[in-house]
Design a protein around this motif. Structure first.
Motif, PDB file in Angstrom:
ATOM      1  N   VAL A  96       0.835  -1.202   0.000  1.00 30.22           N
ATOM      2  CA  VAL A  96       0.000   0.000   0.000  1.00 30.22           C
ATOM      3  C   VAL A  96       0.868   1.249   0.000  1.00 30.22           C
ATOM      4  O   VAL A  96       0.660   2.179  -0.791  1.00 30.22           O
ATOM      5  CB  VAL A  96      -0.949   0.002   1.219  1.00 30.22           C
ATOM      6  CG1 VAL A  96      -1.664   1.356   1.331  1.00 30.22           C
ATOM      7  CG2 VAL A  96      -1.975  -1.118   1.111  1.00 30.22           C
ATOM      8  N   SER A 137      -9.707   3.369  -6.628  1.00 30.67           N
ATOM      9  CA  SER A 137     -10.851   3.239  -5.721  1.00 30.67           C
ATOM     10  C   SER A 137     -11.798   2.124  -6.148  1.00 30.67           C
ATOM     11  O   SER A 137     -12.155   1.244  -5.360  1.00 30.67           O
ATOM     12  CB  SER A 137     -11.608   4.563  -5.629  1.00 30.67           C
ATOM     13  OG  SER A 137     -10.791   5.585  -5.109  1.00 30.67           O
ATOM     14  N   ALA A 143      -9.997  -1.326  -6.076  1.00 30.38           N
ATOM     15  CA  ALA A 143      -9.836  -1.820  -4.712  1.00 30.38           C
ATOM     16  C   ALA A 143     -11.180  -2.246  -4.124  1.00 30.38           C
ATOM     17  O   ALA A 143     -11.277  -3.264  -3.429  1.00 30.38           O
ATOM     18  CB  ALA A 143      -9.191  -0.754  -3.838  1.00 30.38           C
ATOM     19  N   SER A 163     -12.060  -5.912  -2.903  1.00 24.40           N
ATOM     20  CA  SER A 163     -12.431  -6.091  -1.499  1.00 24.40           C
ATOM     21  C   SER A 163     -13.692  -6.946  -1.386  1.00 24.40           C
ATOM     22  O   SER A 163     -13.809  -7.769  -0.471  1.00 24.40           O
ATOM     23  CB  SER A 163     -12.650  -4.735  -0.822  1.00 24.40           C
ATOM     24  OG  SER A 163     -13.814  -4.090  -1.318  1.00 24.40           O
ATOM     25  N   PHE A 202      -5.286  -6.234  -4.273  1.00 22.01           N
ATOM     26  CA  PHE A 202      -6.113  -5.260  -3.546  1.00 22.01           C
ATOM     27  C   PHE A 202      -5.232  -4.197  -2.888  1.00 22.01           C
ATOM     28  O   PHE A 202      -5.519  -2.999  -2.976  1.00 22.01           O
ATOM     29  CB  PHE A 202      -6.949  -5.969  -2.484  1.00 22.01           C
ATOM     30  CG  PHE A 202      -7.464  -5.048  -1.411  1.00 22.01           C
ATOM     31  CD1 PHE A 202      -8.578  -4.245  -1.639  1.00 22.01           C
ATOM     32  CD2 PHE A 202      -6.814  -4.952  -0.182  1.00 22.01           C
ATOM     33  CE1 PHE A 202      -9.037  -3.374  -0.657  1.00 22.01           C
ATOM     34  CE2 PHE A 202      -7.267  -4.082   0.800  1.00 22.01           C
ATOM     35  CZ  PHE A 202      -8.381  -3.296   0.570  1.00 22.01           C
ATOM     36  N   GLU A 216      -5.363  -0.303  -3.675  1.00 21.46           N
ATOM     37  CA  GLU A 216      -5.691   0.570  -2.551  1.00 21.46           C
ATOM     38  C   GLU A 216      -4.616   1.625  -2.370  1.00 21.46           C
ATOM     39  O   GLU A 216      -4.910   2.794  -2.053  1.00 21.46           O
ATOM     40  CB  GLU A 216      -5.829  -0.258  -1.268  1.00 21.46           C
ATOM     41  CG  GLU A 216      -6.453   0.487  -0.105  1.00 21.46           C
ATOM     42  CD  GLU A 216      -7.905   0.845  -0.350  1.00 21.46           C
ATOM     43  OE1 GLU A 216      -8.150   2.003  -0.752  1.00 21.46           O
ATOM     44  OE2 GLU A 216      -8.777  -0.021  -0.150  1.00 21.46           O
ATOM     45  N   VAL A 258      -7.807  -3.383   5.486  1.00 23.51           N
ATOM     46  CA  VAL A 258      -9.053  -2.663   5.220  1.00 23.51           C
ATOM     47  C   VAL A 258      -9.382  -1.721   6.374  1.00 23.51           C
ATOM     48  O   VAL A 258      -9.745  -0.557   6.172  1.00 23.51           O
ATOM     49  CB  VAL A 258     -10.211  -3.650   4.988  1.00 23.51           C
ATOM     50  CG1 VAL A 258     -11.551  -2.912   4.977  1.00 23.51           C
ATOM     51  CG2 VAL A 258     -10.027  -4.400   3.677  1.00 23.51           C
ATOM     52  N   VAL A 292      -6.926   1.279   6.445  1.00 21.53           N
ATOM     53  CA  VAL A 292      -7.225   2.207   5.353  1.00 21.53           C
ATOM     54  C   VAL A 292      -8.486   3.009   5.681  1.00 21.53           C
ATOM     55  O   VAL A 292      -8.558   4.220   5.443  1.00 21.53           O
ATOM     56  CB  VAL A 292      -7.399   1.446   4.028  1.00 21.53           C
ATOM     57  CG1 VAL A 292      -8.015   2.342   2.966  1.00 21.53           C
ATOM     58  CG2 VAL A 292      -6.053   0.913   3.551  1.00 21.53           C
ATOM     59  N   TRP A 293      -9.468   2.338   6.241  1.00 17.01           N
ATOM     60  CA  TRP A 293     -10.724   2.991   6.641  1.00 17.01           C
ATOM     61  C   TRP A 293     -10.427   4.099   7.651  1.00 17.01           C
ATOM     62  O   TRP A 293     -10.932   5.221   7.531  1.00 17.01           O
ATOM     63  CB  TRP A 293     -11.658   1.943   7.239  1.00 17.01           C
ATOM     64  CG  TRP A 293     -13.041   2.416   7.568  1.00 17.01           C
ATOM     65  CD1 TRP A 293     -13.392   3.285   8.568  1.00 17.01           C
ATOM     66  CD2 TRP A 293     -14.257   2.033   6.931  1.00 17.01           C
ATOM     67  NE1 TRP A 293     -14.749   3.463   8.595  1.00 17.01           N
ATOM     68  CE2 TRP A 293     -15.310   2.704   7.603  1.00 17.01           C
ATOM     69  CE3 TRP A 293     -14.577   1.182   5.873  1.00 17.01           C
ATOM     70  CZ2 TRP A 293     -16.644   2.551   7.240  1.00 17.01           C
ATOM     71  CZ3 TRP A 293     -15.917   1.027   5.515  1.00 17.01           C
ATOM     72  CH2 TRP A 293     -16.928   1.711   6.189  1.00 17.01           C
ATOM     73  N   THR A 339      -8.365   7.169   5.933  1.00 14.69           N
ATOM     74  CA  THR A 339      -9.124   8.064   5.057  1.00 14.69           C
ATOM     75  C   THR A 339     -10.058   8.969   5.863  1.00 14.69           C
ATOM     76  O   THR A 339     -10.190  10.161   5.564  1.00 14.69           O
ATOM     77  CB  THR A 339      -9.928   7.260   4.025  1.00 14.69           C
ATOM     78  OG1 THR A 339     -10.737   6.274   4.703  1.00 14.69           O
ATOM     79  CG2 THR A 339      -9.013   6.560   3.045  1.00 14.69           C
TER      80      THR A 339
END
Length: 289
Positions: free
Chosen positions: A74, A106, A109, A113, A130, A134, A270, A273-274, A277
């Motif tokens: 990533v 986006s 990914a 996902s 992924f 991402e 995941v 990254v959540w 952002t």
């Protein structure tokens, strides 16, 4: 006990043979020794369900290694995207390239996902793909935010660096709280987190579609509603990490196959990254105020 988490629900190792082992209270959770470090398997774990083939089982080390690799990809692809798109403040072509990278990364990914979440047998190449897509999305998004919010000297405000540091601080803090306070994950909590996650994804997609027609509500904007949406997303990301820690702990205790480390790595990536952002958006909104 079958998981409500779509990432782990498709895993036969989590919900099939080993379900009895980690569905009861006999696993050595919350700081106890895990199998894979020379310890005995937890009571109630039937030896007939031990992994076949190489006989390797998922351990803390294997999860850390796979997660580290996923995050490294990533970071690498994000850095490449950042530098390859050029200066977007002086060239509209570069800005167009950045938006293209953001869209491709986006949607690519997001598609992978979904595949990884509902795929019964975890696929390391798909997890790596992924992570790469991402990274492209995060690199483009981060550069866009950095360019939007500059100080009086025309330089960035280090929002991206602050968000990165904050993300790892959230990870460390959540892990410490999970271990030291011996957090127990119940069925109602799992159901709430997964439902909230899908709800926020649905709202985000709705906002994107409405925005295409000029009727955006503001969930993804930089106003008050966007701030509330991001704060809720940040809290939800922490809850997602708790679910990840719980499933990894129980999976290790049940002696599931080592390949499931890739599924755990995907889930943790995941969640991080959540968190990143949403934290970056919060910092950007507060910066403009």
């Amino acid at each position: 006990m079958q998981s409500n988490n779509p990432v782990f629900r498709r895993s036969e190792a989590f919900n099939g043979a080993g379900a009895t082992a980690y569905g009861n209270q006999t696993y050595p959770g919350n700081g106890a020794a895990y199998p894979g470090y020379g310890q005995q398997t937890p009571s109630g774990y039937d030896q007939q369900y031990a992994p076949t083939g190489a006989g390797e089982r998922m351990t803390i080390d294997s999860v850390v290694q796979k997660t580290g690799l996923s995050l490294a990809i990533v970071f690498l692809t994000a850095a490449v995207t950042w530098f390859m798109t050029g200066d977007i403040r002086t060239s509209e072509d570069n800005l167009g390239t950045l938006y293209l990278a953001l869209m491709v990364g986006s949607f690519g990914a997001f598609g992978l996902s979904m595949v990884n979440s509902f795929k019964r047998v975890v696929s390391p190449p798909l997890v790596i793909a992924f992570a790469a897509l991402e990274g492209v999305a995060l690199g483009a998004f981060s550069k866009l935010i950095d360019a939007m919010f500059v100080n009086e000297s025309g330089l960035g405000n280090n929002l991206v660096l602050q968000a990165v540091i904050g993300t790892f601080a959230a990870f460390a803090g959540t892990l410490a709280a999970y271990k030291f306070f011996e957090i127990k994950v119940g069925q109602k909590f799992r159901t709430f987190v997964i439902a909230a996650m899908f709800g926020m994804v649905a709202l985000g997609l709705l906002e994107f579609v409405l925005g295409m027609f000029g009727n955006a509500i503001g969930f993804l904007g930089f106003g008050g509603l966007g701030l509330l949406f991001s704060v809720a997303g940040l809290v939800l990301g922490v809850f997602m990490l708790i679910l990840d820690f719980d499933f990894v702990e129980q999976g290790i205790a049940a002696g599931i196959e080592e390949r499931e480390s890739w599924r755990a790595a995907f889930a943790i990536t995941v969640s991080l990254v959540w968190i990143y952002t949403n934290l970056l958006r919060i910092l950007a909104i507060l910066q403009q105020d």
